[in-house]
Design a protein around this motif. Structure first.
Motif, short mmCIF file in Angstrom:
data_model
loop_
_atom_site.label_atom_id
_atom_site.label_comp_id
_atom_site.label_asym_id
_atom_site.label_seq_id
_atom_site.Cartn_x
_atom_site.Cartn_y
_atom_site.Cartn_z
N CYS A 168 0.81 -1.22 0.00
CA CYS A 168 0.00 0.00 0.00
C CYS A 168 0.84 1.27 0.00
O CYS A 168 1.72 1.44 0.84
CB CYS A 168 -0.90 -0.01 1.23
N LYS A 193 -0.39 7.42 4.94
CA LYS A 193 -0.87 7.04 6.29
C LYS A 193 0.30 7.08 7.27
O LYS A 193 1.46 7.01 6.88
CB LYS A 193 -1.50 5.65 6.31
N THR A 205 -7.27 4.41 7.36
CA THR A 205 -8.31 3.55 7.92
C THR A 205 -9.39 4.37 8.63
O THR A 205 -9.27 4.66 9.83
CB THR A 205 -7.68 2.54 8.92
N ARG A 255 -1.72 -8.12 6.28
CA ARG A 255 -3.02 -7.65 6.76
C ARG A 255 -3.17 -8.01 8.23
O ARG A 255 -2.57 -8.96 8.71
CB ARG A 255 -4.16 -8.31 5.95
N ARG A 256 -4.03 -7.27 8.91
CA ARG A 256 -4.20 -7.53 10.35
C ARG A 256 -5.25 -8.60 10.61
O ARG A 256 -5.35 -9.11 11.71
CB ARG A 256 -4.63 -6.24 11.05
S1 SF4 Z 1 -4.85 -0.72 6.21
FE1 SF4 Z 1 -5.56 0.01 4.19
S2 SF4 Z 1 -4.69 2.07 3.98
FE2 SF4 Z 1 -3.66 1.07 5.72
S3 SF4 Z 1 -1.80 0.22 4.84
FE3 SF4 Z 1 -3.36 -1.39 4.74
S4 SF4 Z 1 -4.35 -1.12 2.72
FE4 SF4 Z 1 -3.20 0.73 3.13
#
Ligand code: SF4
Ligand SMILES: C[S@@+](CC[C@H](N)C(=O)[O-])C[C@H]1O[C@@H](n2cnc3c(N)ncnc32)[C@H](O)[C@@H]1O
Length: 376
Positions: A18, A22, A61, A131-132
């Motif tokens: 990404c 952010k 987010t 990803r979380r």
């Molecule tokens: S959570 Fe969404 S905006 Fe944040 S790094 Fe991951 S893809 Fe990018």
């Protein structure tokens, strides 16, 4: 009719692909919400009473905001702008933030569309992207949103991932279809400079998928979604029952929009503006009432090139009549000359004065657009 975009520049962790602006430092979150409201206040006359048809919380987010923060931003917007009664309000959300409490809270705000960053239903993909959430959370979050009574749900998927087989991708698409959502955005992975995936690619830790496999994944996506009643209305966007993203559709129709927050873009037909991509500089500039944006006045050539990028990607295509009415003849003849070879190769087709991309054309749309561009 115009749109409003709000950039929420916070992420709990960064995904490997990404390059949206952010920060993982949440220390200034409260100050950011105040600064955002200040920016909205300063710019409230920019749309001159044009009605707001869509509001889009993107990021970063947006689902890290508290419900009170979302409500107060929306309240502030409706004090400053003339917001349509049937406004579409989308909130991008990460699956791990979609707790029953958060969803119940969202239901009590005017937000009426959720765009959930599912990305994949496979744990190995999710892990590789950093990803979380896991696959179980991906499914559960969508179900929870539906249980909370949110009617308009879109999910994001990514394909063309390193090591992703056609069977893996098919399974993802079928799982998405079975969920009974109204809208799916499916993006082919892009390797952006500065991201972890880009570094891995450069150092040979991962490999790009072969073009043929990527194209097979794309074709599979189109055929499975078509079978399931989805209409492809843009390269990466599919809707059931015409539940298009009103906000994104307005971008492609070159309607005016205002973007608030760091890195947000604005467009008013004649010029583009982009805010600084730094939360620190944004907060400082708002505090000092200094400028925190750059603008570019669009030349006729820019406007022609914009028309190419925004129209060709959608099912509504490029209108010869629109080109002839709005652009000098040198642009029209350049377009017709360049389009000719793609008509012959069947990457483009022409019907009632509208040029559209075929499925093969959709897959190489970037290259086609580049050649349709006019460069002095
Ligand atoms: S959570 Fe969404 S905006 Fe944040 S790094 Fe991951 S893809 Fe990018
Ligand atoms: C602003 S981003 C993310 C929103 C939200 N934070 C999330 O992660 O779910 C919007 C979407 O763009 C897509 N995306 C971002 N970077 C991408 C890339 N390099 N290649 C393909 N798709 C990408 C992802 O599907 C993502 O959900």
């Amino acid at each position: 009719m115009a749109g409003i975009y709000i950039h929420i520049p916070f992420c709990k962790t960064k995904c490997h692909y990404c390059d949206f602006y952010k920060t993982t430092d949440f220390g200034a979150k409260t100050d950011f919400v105040s600064a955002l409201k200040q920016e909205i206040e300063w710019r409230k006359n920019e749309l001159q009473q044009e009605e707001i048809a869509s509001i889009y919380f993107g990021g970063g987010t947006p689902s890290v905001l508290k419900i009170e923060e979302i409500s107060s931003i929306l309240h502030h917007l409706s004090n400053c702008f003339s917001v349509a009664d049937d406004v579409e309000i989308t909130l991008e959300a990460n699956p791990d933030d979609l707790t029953p409490e958060f969803l119940e809270g969202v239901k009590n705000t005017p937000v009426n569309r959720l765009s959930i960053g599912t990305q994949s239903f496979h744990d190995a993909d999710l892990k590789s992207m950093n990803r979380r959430h896991n696959s179980q959370q991906a499914l559960a979050s969508i179900q929870a949103a539906r249980d909370a009574g949110i009617q308009n749900i879109s999910i994001d998927l990514i394909y063309g991932l390193p090591n992703q087989t056609l069977a893996d991708w098919k399974d993802n698409v079928l799982k998405a279809v079975a969920l009974d959502v109204q809208h799916i955005s499916a993006y082919h992975l892009t390797y952006h400079e500065g991201t972890v995936f880009y570094e891995y690619l450069k150092t040979g830790k991962i490999k790009e998928l072969p073009d043929e496999l990527s194209f097979d994944q794309f074709k599979l996506l189109l055929s499975e979604l078509k079978k399931a009643g989805f209409e492809q209305y843009e390269i990466s966007n599919f809707a059931r029952n015409q539940r298009y993203s009103r906000h994104n559709k307005a971008y492609w129709e070159r309607k005016k929009y205002l973007g608030f927050g760091p890195s947000a873009h604005s467009f008013d037909h004649k010029s583009r503006r982009w805010n600084v991509s730094s939360l620190r500089k944004y907060l400082q500039a708002i505090d000092e009432k200094g400028p925190f944006w750059e603008t570019e006045v669009l030349s006729a050539q820019d406007q022609y090139n914009d028309y190419m990028i925004t129209s060709l990607r959608t099912k509504w295509g490029i209108s010869l009549n629109y080109l002839q009415t709005n652009f000098a003849s040198k642009y029209v003849s350049h377009f017709q000359d360049e389009a000719e070879k793609y008509l012959e190769s069947k990457h483009l087709y022409l019907e009632d004065g509208i040029y559209r991309l075929s499925d093969e054309g959709l897959f190489i749309s970037d290259k086609i657009m580049e050649e349709l561009f006019y460069m002095e």
